[in-house]
Motif scaffolding. Structure first.
Motif, PDB file in Angstrom:
ATOM      1  N   LEU A 134      49.551  79.011  43.510  1.00  0.00           N
ATOM      2  CA  LEU A 134      49.528  79.887  42.335  1.00  0.00           C
ATOM      3  C   LEU A 134      48.072  80.054  41.904  1.00  0.00           C
ATOM      4  O   LEU A 134      47.499  79.178  41.269  1.00  0.00           O
ATOM      5  CB  LEU A 134      50.363  79.290  41.190  1.00  0.00           C
ATOM      6  N   ASP A 135      47.491  81.190  42.273  1.00  0.00           N
ATOM      7  CA  ASP A 135      46.079  81.388  41.984  1.00  0.00           C
ATOM      8  C   ASP A 135      45.820  81.723  40.523  1.00  0.00           C
ATOM      9  O   ASP A 135      44.779  81.371  39.963  1.00  0.00           O
ATOM     10  CB  ASP A 135      45.497  82.486  42.885  1.00  0.00           C
ATOM     11  N   TYR A 136      46.777  82.408  39.871  1.00  0.00           N
ATOM     12  CA  TYR A 136      46.603  82.792  38.465  1.00  0.00           C
ATOM     13  C   TYR A 136      47.959  83.107  37.862  1.00  0.00           C
ATOM     14  O   TYR A 136      48.834  83.679  38.528  1.00  0.00           O
ATOM     15  CB  TYR A 136      45.687  84.018  38.331  1.00  0.00           C
ATOM     16  N   ALA A 137      48.120  82.749  36.605  1.00  0.00           N
ATOM     17  CA  ALA A 137      49.300  83.139  35.840  1.00  0.00           C
ATOM     18  C   ALA A 137      48.836  83.583  34.452  1.00  0.00           C
ATOM     19  O   ALA A 137      48.031  82.893  33.829  1.00  0.00           O
ATOM     20  CB  ALA A 137      50.282  81.977  35.709  1.00  0.00           C
ATOM     21  N   PRO A 138      49.297  84.723  33.957  1.00  0.00           N
ATOM     22  CA  PRO A 138      48.856  85.175  32.638  1.00  0.00           C
ATOM     23  C   PRO A 138      49.331  84.214  31.551  1.00  0.00           C
ATOM     24  O   PRO A 138      50.504  83.806  31.545  1.00  0.00           O
ATOM     25  CB  PRO A 138      49.510  86.553  32.495  1.00  0.00           C
ATOM     26  N   PRO A 139      48.435  83.842  30.639  1.00  0.00           N
ATOM     27  CA  PRO A 139      48.833  82.900  29.596  1.00  0.00           C
ATOM     28  C   PRO A 139      49.420  83.564  28.346  1.00  0.00           C
ATOM     29  O   PRO A 139      49.908  82.868  27.459  1.00  0.00           O
ATOM     30  CB  PRO A 139      47.513  82.201  29.259  1.00  0.00           C
ATOM     31  N   PHE A 140      49.339  84.891  28.241  1.00  0.00           N
ATOM     32  CA  PHE A 140      49.928  85.597  27.108  1.00  0.00           C
ATOM     33  C   PHE A 140      51.331  86.058  27.507  1.00  0.00           C
ATOM     34  O   PHE A 140      51.502  86.807  28.469  1.00  0.00           O
ATOM     35  CB  PHE A 140      49.106  86.826  26.712  1.00  0.00           C
ATOM     36  N   GLN A 141      52.332  85.585  26.810  1.00  0.00           N
ATOM     37  CA  GLN A 141      53.736  85.947  27.020  1.00  0.00           C
ATOM     38  C   GLN A 141      54.350  85.360  28.293  1.00  0.00           C
ATOM     39  O   GLN A 141      55.537  85.563  28.558  1.00  0.00           O
ATOM     40  CB  GLN A 141      53.921  87.491  27.050  1.00  0.00           C
ATOM     41  N   PHE A 142      53.548  84.632  29.084  1.00  0.00           N
ATOM     42  CA  PHE A 142      54.035  83.960  30.283  1.00  0.00           C
ATOM     43  C   PHE A 142      53.374  82.586  30.353  1.00  0.00           C
ATOM     44  O   PHE A 142      52.446  82.285  29.609  1.00  0.00           O
ATOM     45  CB  PHE A 142      53.721  84.768  31.545  1.00  0.00           C
ATOM     46  N   ALA A 143      53.848  81.752  31.262  1.00  0.00           N
ATOM     47  CA  ALA A 143      53.250  80.430  31.427  1.00  0.00           C
ATOM     48  C   ALA A 143      53.676  79.875  32.773  1.00  0.00           C
ATOM     49  O   ALA A 143      54.509  80.462  33.477  1.00  0.00           O
ATOM     50  CB  ALA A 143      53.672  79.490  30.298  1.00  0.00           C
ATOM     51  N   HIS A 144      53.108  78.722  33.122  1.00  0.00           N
ATOM     52  CA  HIS A 144      53.498  78.040  34.355  1.00  0.00           C
ATOM     53  C   HIS A 144      53.744  76.567  34.032  1.00  0.00           C
ATOM     54  O   HIS A 144      53.217  76.037  33.042  1.00  0.00           O
ATOM     55  CB  HIS A 144      52.427  78.214  35.440  1.00  0.00           C
ATOM     56  N   PRO A 145      54.528  75.876  34.835  1.00  0.00           N
ATOM     57  CA  PRO A 145      54.977  74.521  34.472  1.00  0.00           C
ATOM     58  C   PRO A 145      53.852  73.513  34.261  1.00  0.00           C
ATOM     59  O   PRO A 145      53.951  72.649  33.369  1.00  0.00           O
ATOM     60  CB  PRO A 145      55.861  74.118  35.662  1.00  0.00           C
ATOM     61  N   LYS A 146      52.793  73.589  35.025  1.00  0.00           N
ATOM     62  CA  LYS A 146      51.745  72.573  34.911  1.00  0.00           C
ATOM     63  C   LYS A 146      51.031  72.626  33.562  1.00  0.00           C
ATOM     64  O   LYS A 146      50.484  71.625  33.095  1.00  0.00           O
ATOM     65  CB  LYS A 146      50.744  72.706  36.056  1.00  0.00           C
ATOM     66  N   ALA A 147      51.034  73.792  32.914  1.00  0.00           N
ATOM     67  CA  ALA A 147      50.425  73.883  31.586  1.00  0.00           C
ATOM     68  C   ALA A 147      51.161  72.998  30.588  1.00  0.00           C
ATOM     69  O   ALA A 147      50.549  72.289  29.782  1.00  0.00           O
ATOM     70  CB  ALA A 147      50.416  75.335  31.106  1.00  0.00           C
ATOM     71  N   PHE A 148      52.492  73.019  30.652  1.00  0.00           N
ATOM     72  CA  PHE A 148      53.279  72.194  29.736  1.00  0.00           C
ATOM     73  C   PHE A 148      53.140  70.713  30.077  1.00  0.00           C
ATOM     74  O   PHE A 148      53.068  69.859  29.187  1.00  0.00           O
ATOM     75  CB  PHE A 148      54.745  72.625  29.786  1.00  0.00           C
ATOM     76  N   GLU A 149      53.098  70.417  31.372  1.00  0.00           N
ATOM     77  CA  GLU A 149      52.960  69.024  31.779  1.00  0.00           C
ATOM     78  C   GLU A 149      51.621  68.446  31.334  1.00  0.00           C
ATOM     79  O   GLU A 149      51.552  67.329  30.788  1.00  0.00           O
ATOM     80  CB  GLU A 149      53.098  68.910  33.304  1.00  0.00           C
ATOM     81  N   LEU A 150      50.550  69.200  31.538  1.00  0.00           N
ATOM     82  CA  LEU A 150      49.233  68.696  31.144  1.00  0.00           C
ATOM     83  C   LEU A 150      49.128  68.565  29.627  1.00  0.00           C
ATOM     84  O   LEU A 150      48.581  67.585  29.123  1.00  0.00           O
ATOM     85  CB  LEU A 150      48.135  69.612  31.680  1.00  0.00           C
ATOM     86  N   ALA A 151      49.661  69.549  28.899  1.00  0.00           N
ATOM     87  CA  ALA A 151      49.619  69.459  27.437  1.00  0.00           C
ATOM     88  C   ALA A 151      50.342  68.207  26.949  1.00  0.00           C
ATOM     89  O   ALA A 151      49.858  67.492  26.057  1.00  0.00           O
ATOM     90  CB  ALA A 151      50.249  70.703  26.818  1.00  0.00           C
ATOM     91  N   SER A 152      51.472  67.903  27.531  1.00  0.00           N
ATOM     92  CA  SER A 152      52.226  66.718  27.133  1.00  0.00           C
ATOM     93  C   SER A 152      51.432  65.440  27.411  1.00  0.00           C
ATOM     94  O   SER A 152      51.417  64.511  26.597  1.00  0.00           O
ATOM     95  CB  SER A 152      53.569  66.670  27.873  1.00  0.00           C
ATOM     96  N   ARG A 153      50.755  65.398  28.545  1.00  0.00           N
ATOM     97  CA  ARG A 153      50.023  64.182  28.908  1.00  0.00           C
ATOM     98  C   ARG A 153      48.762  64.011  28.067  1.00  0.00           C
ATOM     99  O   ARG A 153      48.400  62.883  27.701  1.00  0.00           O
ATOM    100  CB  ARG A 153      49.717  64.206  30.402  1.00  0.00           C
ATOM    101  N   VAL A 154      48.085  65.107  27.756  1.00  0.00           N
ATOM    102  CA  VAL A 154      46.912  65.002  26.881  1.00  0.00           C
ATOM    103  C   VAL A 154      47.348  64.569  25.486  1.00  0.00           C
ATOM    104  O   VAL A 154      46.738  63.677  24.872  1.00  0.00           O
ATOM    105  CB  VAL A 154      46.150  66.343  26.828  1.00  0.00           C
ATOM    106  N   ALA A 155      48.407  65.174  24.978  1.00  0.00           N
ATOM    107  CA  ALA A 155      48.893  64.805  23.642  1.00  0.00           C
ATOM    108  C   ALA A 155      49.325  63.344  23.599  1.00  0.00           C
ATOM    109  O   ALA A 155      49.128  62.661  22.591  1.00  0.00           O
ATOM    110  CB  ALA A 155      50.052  65.718  23.241  1.00  0.00           C
ATOM    111  N   ALA A 156      49.895  62.837  24.687  1.00  0.00           N
ATOM    112  CA  ALA A 156      50.335  61.440  24.719  1.00  0.00           C
ATOM    113  C   ALA A 156      49.155  60.475  24.631  1.00  0.00           C
ATOM    114  O   ALA A 156      49.319  59.333  24.179  1.00  0.00           O
ATOM    115  CB  ALA A 156      51.127  61.179  25.997  1.00  0.00           C
ATOM    116  N   LEU A 157      47.967  60.922  25.045  1.00  0.00           N
ATOM    117  CA  LEU A 157      46.785  60.072  24.962  1.00  0.00           C
ATOM    118  C   LEU A 157      46.173  60.061  23.566  1.00  0.00           C
ATOM    119  O   LEU A 157      45.394  59.164  23.231  1.00  0.00           O
ATOM    120  CB  LEU A 157      45.723  60.551  25.960  1.00  0.00           C
TER     121      LEU A 157
END
Length: 443
Positions: A79-102
């Protein structure tokens, strides 16, 4: 994968305007880097450069780490690019969760961007918008600190307090004020960790509240350790007092942890080290160990919830970037956090802190050394300036160090050191020995 051992120097250096660099001096004697692995860079002529600065405070896991490299390669193919407005990709949610957990306390929501500068401007805009949607639109004033560095956006430059970064650009943002910086050589010279003197300087915020009235102040932003100005650790009790004053007057407190995040001070975030929960934390640099540009802001739950009102189909915050949560950056971030966890690098930095401090302090007494400061795996060595040529001494030291196989940062006539968290005790000794040699050579 073999690293290139030599590379031709480009025959035309004119097109590239280097940032924060004296371009004419650089192009007369360029310092070109063509490879990196673990604790070392490879210069264009093939000689190895021991990295005493983690690149620019960012390569906390070292260079060319195989798991991070593979994650970036795999994601580029998938996945070279995914638009972040009105769309998303799974790794964005995973990374956000892990950063917030720290992050400590109820810092549980993450807004992604692409750099520390963007992270700061994002945090400042969220602060202004939060007060607006909460019915406190008069809170528009932002307070930074003298000698603070918060990137190069209009907001970050305005709240920053390094004069050279501001004087060319005029007014920037109106209504900004600044706390005094926390450094006093007479009271704090050759201090390890948090200085005993200076906690009372947080009380200056009360003076600014009295001057402007709390009803006009949106947020205060400070670095737990002011890095780019020459490594100024927060004095004991200082950040705790700021938190108390902000709470008393309904002011948001933002920690700029672009440098201090991800283990630099021996904890995931400096907020944990100091036992203070700010309202927002900005981060960048170490989140991907410098491999792919990424930054972000961690935000407390009540601030996020204040925006989650009104019709659910309406955008809550009119802000973002084309490359927010870029797939390659998220893949790099997840792999980097895995390396930090699997190698326990934050705890390793904490264990090495006294070894590092003792080694750096051995430079005390070297001719021309005026002061040394250490905290976490960071240090600064202040050098006596050449008369009427401020900054020339450290520039000469940087040039000499590169030729001798060591990289460090300079600001004014200060040498700043912040090696990757994988540094060994032997390499700490090597860094200090080379710094000592360089200082003696330029005095």
């Amino acid at each position: 994968m073999a690293l290139p051992q030599t590379a031709a120097i480009p025959n035309d250096l004119a097109a590239y305007w280097l940032p924060f660099t004296p371009n004419r001096a650089f192009k007369a004697a360029p310092r070109l880097i063509v490879g990196a692995k673990d604790m070392h860079y490879i210069a264009a002529d093939g000689h190895k450069i021991l990295d005493g600065s983690a690149g620019m405070w960012c390569c906390n896991a070292g260079h060319g780490r195989d798991p991070i490299v593979k994650a970036i390669q795999d994601e580029a193919a998938a996945l070279d690019y995914a638009p972040p407005f009105q769309f998303a990709h799974p790794k964005a949610f995973e990374l956000a969760s892990r950063v917030a957990a720290l992050a400590p306390g109820d810092l549980e929501h993450v807004f992604f961007c692409n750099s520390g500068s963007e992270a700061v401007d994002t945090a400042l805009k969220i602060a202004l918008a939060y007060h607006n949607v909460s019915g406190r639109a008069s809170r528009t004033r932002l307070i930074g600190r003298e000698r603070g560095y918060h990137g190069v956006g209009f907001g970050g430059t305005a709240v920053g307090g390094i004069v050279a970064n501001r004087k060319q650009f005029g007014t920037l943002l109106a209504g900004v004020d600044h706390l005094p910086h926390t450094y006093n050589r007479e009271q704090q010279a050759f201090s390890k960790g948090e200085p005993e003197w200076g906690g009372h300087l947080a009380d200056e915020l009360e003076r600014l509240v009295a001057l402007h009235d709390a009803s006009t102040i949106a947020a205060v932003i400070v670095e737990p350790m002011a890095g780019s100005t020459g490594v100024l650790p927060a004095p004991k009790g200082y950040l705790q007092k700021l938190r108390q004053i902000c709470d008393r007057h309904g002011i948001l407190l933002i920690f700029d942890e672009v440098i201090t995040g991800f283990g630099r001070l021996g904890t995931a975030f400096a907020a944990e080290r100091y036992g203070v929960v700010p309202d927002m934390i900005t981060f960048a640099k170490g989140v991907t160990s410098g491999t792919v540009p990424m930054g972000g802001v961690v935000i407390r739950g009540p601030i996020y919830e204040a925006f989650m009102q009104g019709p659910p189909h309406v955008i809550e915050l009119f802000h973002g970037y084309t490359y927010s949560s870029h797939p390659l950056a998220c893949a790099a971030g997840l792999a980097t956090l895995d390396v930090y966890r699997d190698e326990d690098l934050f705890a390793r930095a904490k264990r090495l802190e006294p070894v590092w401090a003792d080694a750096i302090m051995s430079l005390k007494g070297t001719p021309g050394v005026l002061d040394i400061r250490t905290v976490g795996l960071v240090a600064a060595v202040d050098l006596a300036s050449v008369p009427d040529a401020f900054g020339r001494r450290s520039y000469a030291a940087m040039e000499r160090a590169f030729a001798d196989g060591l990289m460090f940062r300079i600001t004014g006539d200060t040498i700043a050191l912040s090696p990757p968290l994988i540094v060994s005790e032997a390499q700490i000794g090597e860094i200090v020995d080379r710094v000592a040699k360089v200082i003696k050579a330029v005095m």
